[in-house]
Design a protein around this motif. Structure first.
Motif, PDB file in Angstrom:
ATOM      1  N   LEU A   1       0.853  -1.183   0.000  1.00  0.00           N
ATOM      2  CA  LEU A   1       0.000   0.000   0.000  1.00  0.00           C
ATOM      3  C   LEU A   1       0.890   1.234   0.000  1.00  0.00           C
ATOM      4  CD1 LEU A   1      -1.995  -2.246   0.809  1.00  0.00           C
ATOM      5  CD2 LEU A   1      -3.137  -0.573   2.271  1.00  0.00           C
ATOM      6  N   ARG A   2       0.703   2.091  -0.986  1.00  0.00           N
ATOM      7  CA  ARG A   2       1.541   3.280  -1.110  1.00  0.00           C
ATOM      8  C   ARG A   2       0.870   4.284  -2.034  1.00  0.00           C
ATOM      9  NH1 ARG A   2       3.637   3.134  -6.181  1.00  0.00           N
ATOM     10  NH2 ARG A   2       4.220   1.139  -7.143  1.00  0.00           N
ATOM     11  N   GLU A   3       1.434   5.502  -2.052  1.00  0.00           N
ATOM     12  CA  GLU A   3       0.970   6.487  -3.024  1.00  0.00           C
ATOM     13  C   GLU A   3       1.323   6.013  -4.433  1.00  0.00           C
ATOM     14  OE1 GLU A   3       1.271  10.779  -2.143  1.00  0.00           O
ATOM     15  OE2 GLU A   3       2.510  10.160  -0.426  1.00  0.00           O
ATOM     16  N   LEU A   4       0.448   6.278  -5.390  1.00  0.00           N
ATOM     17  CA  LEU A   4       0.727   5.927  -6.780  1.00  0.00           C
ATOM     18  C   LEU A   4       1.614   6.995  -7.404  1.00  0.00           C
ATOM     19  CD1 LEU A   4      -2.749   4.557  -7.932  1.00  0.00           C
ATOM     20  CD2 LEU A   4      -0.814   3.347  -6.882  1.00  0.00           C
ATOM     21  N   ARG A   5       2.487   6.554  -8.303  1.00  0.00           N
ATOM     22  CA  ARG A   5       3.510   7.451  -8.841  1.00  0.00           C
ATOM     23  C   ARG A   5       3.492   7.429 -10.369  1.00  0.00           C
ATOM     24  NH1 ARG A   5       6.531   4.611  -4.581  1.00  0.00           N
ATOM     25  NH2 ARG A   5       7.242   3.121  -6.164  1.00  0.00           N
ATOM     26  N   GLY A   6       3.523   8.608 -10.958  1.00  0.00           N
ATOM     27  CA  GLY A   6       3.727   8.729 -12.396  1.00  0.00           C
ATOM     28  C   GLY A   6       2.483   8.447 -13.227  1.00  0.00           C
ATOM     29  N   PRO A   7       2.500   8.875 -14.478  1.00  0.00           N
ATOM     30  CA  PRO A   7       1.331   8.739 -15.366  1.00  0.00           C
ATOM     31  C   PRO A   7       0.894   7.299 -15.580  1.00  0.00           C
ATOM     32  CG  PRO A   7       2.935  10.272 -16.280  1.00  0.00           C
ATOM     33  CD  PRO A   7       3.598   9.624 -15.102  1.00  0.00           C
ATOM     34  N   GLN A   8       1.841   6.362 -15.649  1.00  0.00           N
ATOM     35  CA  GLN A   8       1.480   4.982 -15.937  1.00  0.00           C
ATOM     36  C   GLN A   8       0.653   4.377 -14.804  1.00  0.00           C
ATOM     37  OE1 GLN A   8       4.787   2.396 -16.753  1.00  0.00           O
ATOM     38  NE2 GLN A   8       3.508   0.846 -17.723  1.00  0.00           N
ATOM     39  N   GLU A   9       1.086   4.583 -13.559  1.00  0.00           N
ATOM     40  CA  GLU A   9       0.320   4.043 -12.435  1.00  0.00           C
ATOM     41  C   GLU A   9      -1.018   4.748 -12.292  1.00  0.00           C
ATOM     42  OE1 GLU A   9       3.686   2.170  -9.472  1.00  0.00           O
ATOM     43  OE2 GLU A   9       2.640   3.985  -8.841  1.00  0.00           O
ATOM     44  N   LEU A  10      -1.053   6.052 -12.475  1.00  0.00           N
ATOM     45  CA  LEU A  10      -2.321   6.772 -12.387  1.00  0.00           C
ATOM     46  C   LEU A  10      -3.287   6.299 -13.470  1.00  0.00           C
ATOM     47  CD1 LEU A  10      -1.060  10.391 -11.623  1.00  0.00           C
ATOM     48  CD2 LEU A  10      -1.924   8.693 -10.003  1.00  0.00           C
ATOM     49  N   ALA A  11      -2.781   6.064 -14.678  1.00  0.00           N
ATOM     50  CA  ALA A  11      -3.629   5.598 -15.771  1.00  0.00           C
ATOM     51  C   ALA A  11      -4.207   4.215 -15.487  1.00  0.00           C
ATOM     52  CB  ALA A  11      -2.842   5.591 -17.079  1.00  0.00           C
ATOM     53  N   ALA A  12      -3.499   3.404 -14.708  1.00  0.00           N
ATOM     54  CA  ALA A  12      -3.969   2.050 -14.406  1.00  0.00           C
ATOM     55  C   ALA A  12      -5.225   2.053 -13.549  1.00  0.00           C
ATOM     56  CB  ALA A  12      -2.863   1.265 -13.712  1.00  0.00           C
ATOM     57  N   THR A  13      -5.557   3.181 -12.917  1.00  0.00           N
ATOM     58  CA  THR A  13      -6.776   3.234 -12.110  1.00  0.00           C
ATOM     59  C   THR A  13      -8.028   3.255 -12.983  1.00  0.00           C
ATOM     60  OG1 THR A  13      -6.816   5.662 -11.993  1.00  0.00           O
ATOM     61  CG2 THR A  13      -5.570   4.498 -10.291  1.00  0.00           C
ATOM     62  N   ILE A  14      -7.916   3.624 -14.249  1.00  0.00           N
ATOM     63  CA  ILE A  14      -9.101   3.732 -15.113  1.00  0.00           C
ATOM     64  C   ILE A  14      -9.688   2.356 -15.423  1.00  0.00           C
ATOM     65  CG2 ILE A  14      -9.955   4.514 -17.358  1.00  0.00           C
ATOM     66  CD1 ILE A  14      -7.892   6.810 -17.154  1.00  0.00           C
ATOM     67  N   PRO A  15      -8.914   1.378 -15.954  1.00  0.00           N
ATOM     68  CA  PRO A  15      -9.490   0.040 -16.136  1.00  0.00           C
ATOM     69  C   PRO A  15      -9.884  -0.613 -14.813  1.00  0.00           C
ATOM     70  CG  PRO A  15      -7.131   0.019 -16.607  1.00  0.00           C
ATOM     71  CD  PRO A  15      -7.534   1.455 -16.492  1.00  0.00           C
ATOM     72  N   LEU A  16      -9.167  -0.281 -13.750  1.00  0.00           N
ATOM     73  CA  LEU A  16      -9.546  -0.815 -12.442  1.00  0.00           C
ATOM     74  C   LEU A  16     -10.917  -0.295 -12.038  1.00  0.00           C
ATOM     75  CD1 LEU A  16      -9.043  -2.347  -9.835  1.00  0.00           C
ATOM     76  CD2 LEU A  16      -7.623  -0.437  -9.043  1.00  0.00           C
ATOM     77  N   ALA A  17     -11.165   1.001 -12.237  1.00  0.00           N
ATOM     78  CA  ALA A  17     -12.475   1.569 -11.915  1.00  0.00           C
ATOM     79  C   ALA A  17     -13.576   0.894 -12.719  1.00  0.00           C
ATOM     80  CB  ALA A  17     -12.466   3.073 -12.180  1.00  0.00           C
ATOM     81  N   HIS A  18     -13.317   0.610 -13.982  1.00  0.00           N
ATOM     82  CA  HIS A  18     -14.323  -0.067 -14.816  1.00  0.00           C
ATOM     83  C   HIS A  18     -14.576  -1.486 -14.320  1.00  0.00           C
ATOM     84  CE1 HIS A  18     -13.324   2.872 -18.315  1.00  0.00           C
ATOM     85  NE2 HIS A  18     -14.260   3.356 -17.503  1.00  0.00           N
ATOM     86  N   ALA A  19     -13.545  -2.166 -13.842  1.00  0.00           N
ATOM     87  CA  ALA A  19     -13.731  -3.510 -13.290  1.00  0.00           C
ATOM     88  C   ALA A  19     -14.556  -3.471 -12.002  1.00  0.00           C
ATOM     89  CB  ALA A  19     -12.378  -4.160 -13.025  1.00  0.00           C
ATOM     90  N   ILE A  20     -14.449  -2.380 -11.247  1.00  0.00           N
ATOM     91  CA  ILE A  20     -15.147  -2.258  -9.964  1.00  0.00           C
ATOM     92  C   ILE A  20     -16.583  -1.777 -10.155  1.00  0.00           C
ATOM     93  CG2 ILE A  20     -15.175  -1.033  -7.753  1.00  0.00           C
ATOM     94  CD1 ILE A  20     -12.063  -0.789  -8.082  1.00  0.00           C
ATOM     95  N   TRP A  21     -16.765  -0.685 -10.902  1.00  0.00           N
ATOM     96  CA  TRP A  21     -18.067  -0.019 -10.979  1.00  0.00           C
ATOM     97  C   TRP A  21     -18.764  -0.180 -12.332  1.00  0.00           C
ATOM     98  CZ3 TRP A  21     -13.996   3.011  -8.609  1.00  0.00           C
ATOM     99  CH2 TRP A  21     -14.107   3.066  -7.218  1.00  0.00           C
ATOM    100  N   GLY A  22     -18.156  -0.881 -13.263  1.00  0.00           N
ATOM    101  CA  GLY A  22     -18.789  -1.106 -14.558  1.00  0.00           C
ATOM    102  C   GLY A  22     -18.191  -0.237 -15.653  1.00  0.00           C
ATOM    103  N   GLN A  23     -18.360  -0.683 -16.896  1.00  0.00           N
ATOM    104  CA  GLN A  23     -17.756  -0.002 -18.030  1.00  0.00           C
ATOM    105  C   GLN A  23     -18.340   1.386 -18.276  1.00  0.00           C
ATOM    106  OE1 GLN A  23     -15.094  -0.961 -19.896  1.00  0.00           O
ATOM    107  NE2 GLN A  23     -14.875  -2.621 -18.408  1.00  0.00           N
TER     108      GLN A  23
END
Length: 268
Positions: A16-38
């Motif tokens: 568990l840590r702060e996310l760093r850089g554009p690549q890690e921040l961008a990875a939250t988008i598909p994760l959000a879709h997996a959690i709350w729907g497309q």
């Protein structure tokens, strides 16, 4: 990473840590879709970077390959020492690992190290699992009901008004310390709980009131029986509104019985 490449190994440690850089921040988008729907519309990489830049928090649970399986984002507010927690989600494959609770512990420590003593966030009033985490395990308190807070939504909660409870988490209070240590001491009333689909609140209210909430996950109920889900929303909105207007607080959740506890006692 920008896609969820594999199912996590439960034995693999997650950091568990702060996310760093554009690549890690961008990875939250598909994760959000997996959690709350497309159809969910998560914050993009630029907005997440802005949140960090102005003093907010974007944190995640990251495996050894750099894959993110849960994340949290929180913003500073106009009130000194108060943070607003906007999103927290855990990939469905990881929901038995208490990642959400661990992220909130990480957030608490992060805030206290920076002089932030209170965190607020909103959640659906009828999601008992979320309420149990927020109220029983973390020790937050609810005194505010926000009807249709976000208007029509297009994610897994579509079809019901976006009513929300506002949780107030006093990070260094005796109550929170006790709940985090598993020493919650709320006293529940004896007898049958009030059921909002079967009766109206009595004119004279007791000092402590237990209320039944849906036995099924509310979003699953919304998918399987929308009419009943909407009826739960319609019947509980005036109950929450009246209780909070008369000085009650939501102070505990019994997940096994799917009940909420409201009291008029002052919560420190």
């Amino acid at each position: 990473m920008t896609a969820l490449a594999a199912i996590p190994n439960p034995r693999e440690p997650l950091t568990l840590r702060e996310l760093r850089g554009p690549q890690e921040l961008a990875a939250t988008i598909p994760l959000a879709h997996a959690i709350w729907g497309q159809t969910d519309r998560p914050e993009d990489t630029v907005m997440l970077r802005v949140i960090q830049h102005v003093g907010g928090l974007v944190a995640g649970a990251v495996d050894e390959r750099g894959q993110i399986w849960a994340y949290l984002e929180a913003l500073p507010t106009s009130k000194v020492g108060v943070q607003h927690s906007h999103r927290m989600g855990v990939h469905p494959a990881c929901r038995q690992q208490r990642l959400g609770e661990r992220l909130k512990h990480f957030q608490r420590q992060w805030c206290l190290e920076r002089g932030i003593t209170h965190v607020h966030w909103t959640f659906d009033p009828l999601l008992a699992v979320n309420a149990h985490l927020n109220i029983h395990r973390l020790g937050a308190v609810v005194r505010t009901y926000l009807p249709d807070q976000y208007g029509d939504m297009e994610n897994i909660s579509a079809g019901a008004a976006s009513d929300r409870l506002q949780a107030v988490w006093s990070l260094d209070s005796p109550r929170v310390t006790a709940h985090l240590a598993g020493r919650a001491q709320e006293v529940w009333p004896e007898g049958e709980a009030f059921h909002p689909l079967h009766a109206d609140l009595p004119e004279k209210l007791p000092r402590a009131l237990a209320m039944q909430v849906p036995a099924q996950d509310y979003y699953a109920l919304l998918r399987d029986d929308r009419a009943l889900a909407v009826e739960w929303r319609r019947r509980t909105r005036p109950v929450f509104t009246r209780l909070f207007s008369e000085g009650y607080s939501l102070v505990d959740v019994d997940l096994a019985r799917r009940q909420y506890l409201f009291t008029q006692e002052v919560v420190c």
